[in-house]
Design a protein around this motif. Structure first.
Motif, PDB file in Angstrom:
ATOM      1  N   LEU A  27      39.497  27.471  36.609  1.00 58.69           N
ATOM      2  CA  LEU A  27      40.563  26.561  37.051  1.00 58.69           C
ATOM      3  C   LEU A  27      41.923  26.996  36.514  1.00 58.69           C
ATOM      4  CD1 LEU A  27      38.747  23.113  36.694  1.00 58.69           C
ATOM      5  CD2 LEU A  27      39.251  24.382  38.798  1.00 58.69           C
ATOM      6  N   SER A  28      41.960  27.444  35.260  1.00 57.38           N
ATOM      7  CA  SER A  28      43.248  27.876  34.707  1.00 57.38           C
ATOM      8  C   SER A  28      43.730  29.153  35.376  1.00 57.38           C
ATOM      9  CB  SER A  28      43.171  28.045  33.189  1.00 57.38           C
ATOM     10  OG  SER A  28      42.337  29.121  32.842  1.00 57.38           O
ATOM     11  N   GLY A  29      42.823  30.050  35.745  1.00 63.31           N
ATOM     12  CA  GLY A  29      43.215  31.255  36.459  1.00 63.31           C
ATOM     13  C   GLY A  29      43.886  30.924  37.785  1.00 63.31           C
ATOM     14  N   LEU A  30      43.302  29.988  38.515  1.00 59.08           N
ATOM     15  CA  LEU A  30      43.905  29.566  39.788  1.00 59.08           C
ATOM     16  C   LEU A  30      45.244  28.869  39.553  1.00 59.08           C
ATOM     17  CD1 LEU A  30      40.695  28.227  41.547  1.00 59.08           C
ATOM     18  CD2 LEU A  30      41.876  30.400  41.969  1.00 59.08           C
ATOM     19  N   THR A  31      45.325  28.094  38.494  1.00 60.54           N
ATOM     20  CA  THR A  31      46.574  27.403  38.165  1.00 60.54           C
ATOM     21  C   THR A  31      47.675  28.396  37.814  1.00 60.54           C
ATOM     22  OG1 THR A  31      45.332  25.494  37.358  1.00 60.54           O
ATOM     23  CG2 THR A  31      47.628  25.686  36.643  1.00 60.54           C
ATOM     24  N   TYR A  32      47.346  29.432  37.053  1.00 59.53           N
ATOM     25  CA  TYR A  32      48.356  30.437  36.691  1.00 59.53           C
ATOM     26  C   TYR A  32      48.848  31.216  37.907  1.00 59.53           C
ATOM     27  CZ  TYR A  32      47.636  29.594  31.732  1.00 59.53           C
ATOM     28  OH  TYR A  32      47.576  29.012  30.488  1.00 59.53           O
ATOM     29  N   ILE A  33      47.973  31.453  38.881  1.00 58.67           N
ATOM     30  CA  ILE A  33      48.413  32.108  40.118  1.00 58.67           C
ATOM     31  C   ILE A  33      49.446  31.229  40.815  1.00 58.67           C
ATOM     32  CG2 ILE A  33      47.694  32.802  42.440  1.00 58.67           C
ATOM     33  CD1 ILE A  33      45.005  33.668  41.150  1.00 58.67           C
ATOM     34  N   SER A  34      49.155  29.945  40.904  1.00 58.95           N
ATOM     35  CA  SER A  34      50.089  29.005  41.521  1.00 58.95           C
ATOM     36  C   SER A  34      51.393  28.917  40.737  1.00 58.95           C
ATOM     37  CB  SER A  34      49.436  27.626  41.623  1.00 58.95           C
ATOM     38  OG  SER A  34      50.349  26.679  42.093  1.00 58.95           O
ATOM     39  N   MET A  35      51.289  28.849  39.411  1.00 58.47           N
ATOM     40  CA  MET A  35      52.486  28.752  38.571  1.00 58.47           C
ATOM     41  C   MET A  35      53.384  29.976  38.735  1.00 58.47           C
ATOM     42  SD  MET A  35      50.874  27.169  35.058  1.00 58.47           S
ATOM     43  CE  MET A  35      52.294  27.595  34.072  1.00 58.47           C
ATOM     44  N   PHE A  36      52.789  31.136  38.929  1.00 61.05           N
ATOM     45  CA  PHE A  36      53.557  32.359  39.111  1.00 61.05           C
ATOM     46  C   PHE A  36      54.465  32.241  40.331  1.00 61.05           C
ATOM     47  CE2 PHE A  36      53.868  36.559  41.183  1.00 61.05           C
ATOM     48  CZ  PHE A  36      54.608  37.222  40.221  1.00 61.05           C
ATOM     49  N   PHE A  54      54.246  35.646  31.902  1.00 61.38           N
ATOM     50  CA  PHE A  54      52.929  35.376  31.338  1.00 61.38           C
ATOM     51  C   PHE A  54      51.867  35.016  32.370  1.00 61.38           C
ATOM     52  CE2 PHE A  54      55.125  35.132  27.297  1.00 61.38           C
ATOM     53  CZ  PHE A  54      54.165  35.580  26.404  1.00 61.38           C
ATOM     54  N   ALA A  55      52.242  34.357  33.454  1.00 65.32           N
ATOM     55  CA  ALA A  55      51.259  33.838  34.412  1.00 65.32           C
ATOM     56  C   ALA A  55      50.351  34.919  35.007  1.00 65.32           C
ATOM     57  CB  ALA A  55      51.952  33.026  35.498  1.00 65.32           C
ATOM     58  N   PRO A  56      50.874  36.062  35.450  1.00 71.71           N
ATOM     59  CA  PRO A  56      49.953  37.061  36.017  1.00 71.71           C
ATOM     60  C   PRO A  56      48.944  37.585  34.993  1.00 71.71           C
ATOM     61  CG  PRO A  56      52.232  37.630  36.519  1.00 71.71           C
ATOM     62  CD  PRO A  56      52.266  36.488  35.569  1.00 71.71           C
ATOM     63  N   CYS A  57      49.403  37.783  33.774  1.00 72.16           N
ATOM     64  CA  CYS A  57      48.514  38.265  32.710  1.00 72.16           C
ATOM     65  C   CYS A  57      47.428  37.224  32.414  1.00 72.16           C
ATOM     66  CB  CYS A  57      49.342  38.556  31.467  1.00 72.16           C
ATOM     67  SG  CYS A  57      48.376  39.135  30.071  1.00 72.16           S
ATOM     68  N   LEU A  58      47.834  35.960  32.298  1.00 76.08           N
ATOM     69  CA  LEU A  58      46.873  34.897  32.013  1.00 76.08           C
ATOM     70  C   LEU A  58      45.901  34.682  33.169  1.00 76.08           C
ATOM     71  CD1 LEU A  58      49.208  32.451  30.111  1.00 76.08           C
ATOM     72  CD2 LEU A  58      47.112  33.475  29.225  1.00 76.08           C
ATOM     73  N   ALA A  59      46.396  34.813  34.404  1.00 79.82           N
ATOM     74  CA  ALA A  59      45.516  34.677  35.568  1.00 79.82           C
ATOM     75  C   ALA A  59      44.471  35.783  35.566  1.00 79.82           C
ATOM     76  CB  ALA A  59      46.334  34.700  36.859  1.00 79.82           C
ATOM     77  N   ALA A  60      44.911  37.015  35.329  1.00 80.51           N
ATOM     78  CA  ALA A  60      43.979  38.148  35.311  1.00 80.51           C
ATOM     79  C   ALA A  60      42.959  38.013  34.182  1.00 80.51           C
ATOM     80  CB  ALA A  60      44.757  39.451  35.179  1.00 80.51           C
ATOM     81  N   LEU A  61      43.425  37.619  32.999  1.00 81.37           N
ATOM     82  CA  LEU A  61      42.510  37.442  31.866  1.00 81.37           C
ATOM     83  C   LEU A  61      41.504  36.327  32.130  1.00 81.37           C
ATOM     84  CD1 LEU A  61      44.918  37.840  28.813  1.00 81.37           C
ATOM     85  CD2 LEU A  61      42.964  39.302  29.360  1.00 81.37           C
ATOM     86  N   SER A  62      41.983  35.220  32.677  1.00 87.05           N
ATOM     87  CA  SER A  62      41.095  34.076  32.948  1.00 87.05           C
ATOM     88  C   SER A  62      40.019  34.433  33.955  1.00 87.05           C
ATOM     89  CB  SER A  62      41.900  32.882  33.468  1.00 87.05           C
ATOM     90  OG  SER A  62      42.799  32.422  32.503  1.00 87.05           O
ATOM     91  N   THR A  83      42.242  35.665  26.311  1.00 86.27           N
ATOM     92  CA  THR A  83      42.856  34.654  27.175  1.00 86.27           C
ATOM     93  C   THR A  83      43.389  33.489  26.353  1.00 86.27           C
ATOM     94  OG1 THR A  83      41.340  35.219  28.972  1.00 86.27           O
ATOM     95  CG2 THR A  83      42.458  33.100  29.126  1.00 86.27           C
ATOM     96  N   LEU A  84      42.594  33.012  25.421  1.00 84.35           N
ATOM     97  CA  LEU A  84      43.028  31.897  24.579  1.00 84.35           C
ATOM     98  C   LEU A  84      44.181  32.316  23.668  1.00 84.35           C
ATOM     99  CD1 LEU A  84      39.513  30.444  23.744  1.00 84.35           C
ATOM    100  CD2 LEU A  84      41.268  29.372  25.171  1.00 84.35           C
ATOM    101  N   GLY A  85      44.138  33.536  23.153  1.00 83.14           N
ATOM    102  CA  GLY A  85      45.220  34.024  22.296  1.00 83.14           C
ATOM    103  C   GLY A  85      46.531  34.182  23.046  1.00 83.14           C
ATOM    104  N   VAL A  86      46.476  34.795  24.235  1.00 84.80           N
ATOM    105  CA  VAL A  86      47.693  34.956  25.035  1.00 84.80           C
ATOM    106  C   VAL A  86      48.194  33.585  25.511  1.00 84.80           C
ATOM    107  CG1 VAL A  86      48.633  35.938  27.181  1.00 84.80           C
ATOM    108  CG2 VAL A  86      47.151  37.308  25.722  1.00 84.80           C
ATOM    109  N   GLY A  87      47.269  32.684  25.805  1.00 86.61           N
ATOM    110  CA  GLY A  87      47.666  31.317  26.179  1.00 86.61           C
ATOM    111  C   GLY A  87      48.386  30.613  25.039  1.00 86.61           C
ATOM    112  N   ALA A  88      47.921  30.841  23.812  1.00 84.66           N
ATOM    113  CA  ALA A  88      48.583  30.253  22.643  1.00 84.66           C
ATOM    114  C   ALA A  88      49.976  30.843  22.475  1.00 84.66           C
ATOM    115  CB  ALA A  88      47.750  30.493  21.388  1.00 84.66           C
TER     116      ALA A  88
END
Length: 142
Positions: A27-36, A54-62, A83-88
């Motif tokens: 769900l967070s991966g899809l959300t980061y794609i949208s946020m981008f 950050f969003a593309p990196c977090l989406a790819a990691l998720s 993913t959790l570290g980059v999210g932090a």
């Protein structure tokens, strides 16, 4: 007399909390794609620029975490931790940017620091799951 043997349930497989984290990562991966894409609408906002980075990196990691955890690969654990570290990191930078660009008073510095500290502790506890969980150790082995 008949004897019954009760066996403990196997901890191998993507179930329980590991399944919960997998769904959250999906769900967070899809959300980061949208946020981008949403962040592209207003590049005058500094928070949107941070999100754009950050969003593309977090989406790819998720999404990579979901795929590798589902395939029961050991690398899935490390991608989940990343993913959790980059999210932090994203959360801390976004909070600082919001504080610096906002009209905050000096009295709000303790609130800023407590927000950052609580966020880092929560992310740290979530990361701890991937190192302490018996299910993770027995499932993500390849």
């Amino acid at each position: 007399p008949v004897q019954y043997v009760v066996m403990a349930e196997s901890l191998k497989g993507v179930k329980g909390w590991l399944m919960f984290f997998t769904v959250c990562f999906a769900l967070s991966g899809l959300t980061y794609i949208s946020m981008f894409f949403v962040s592209m609408t207003d590049l005058n906002n500094v928070n949107n620029i941070v999100t754009l980075l950050f969003a593309p990196c977090l989406a790819a990691l998720s999404i990579s975490s979901v795929v590798l955890i589902t395939m029961q690969k050991k690398l899935g654990k490390w991608l989940a931790v990343a993913t959790l570290g980059v999210g932090a990191l994203y959360g801390v930078i976004n909070t600082l940017v919001e504080f610096v660009t906002g009209k905050s008073e000096a009295a709000n510095v303790p609130i800023l620091l407590s927000t950052i500290m609580v966020s880092l502790v929560v992310q740290g506890l979530l990361i701890l799951y991937f190192f302490a969980s018996r299910r993770v150790k027995e499932t993500l082995v390849n």
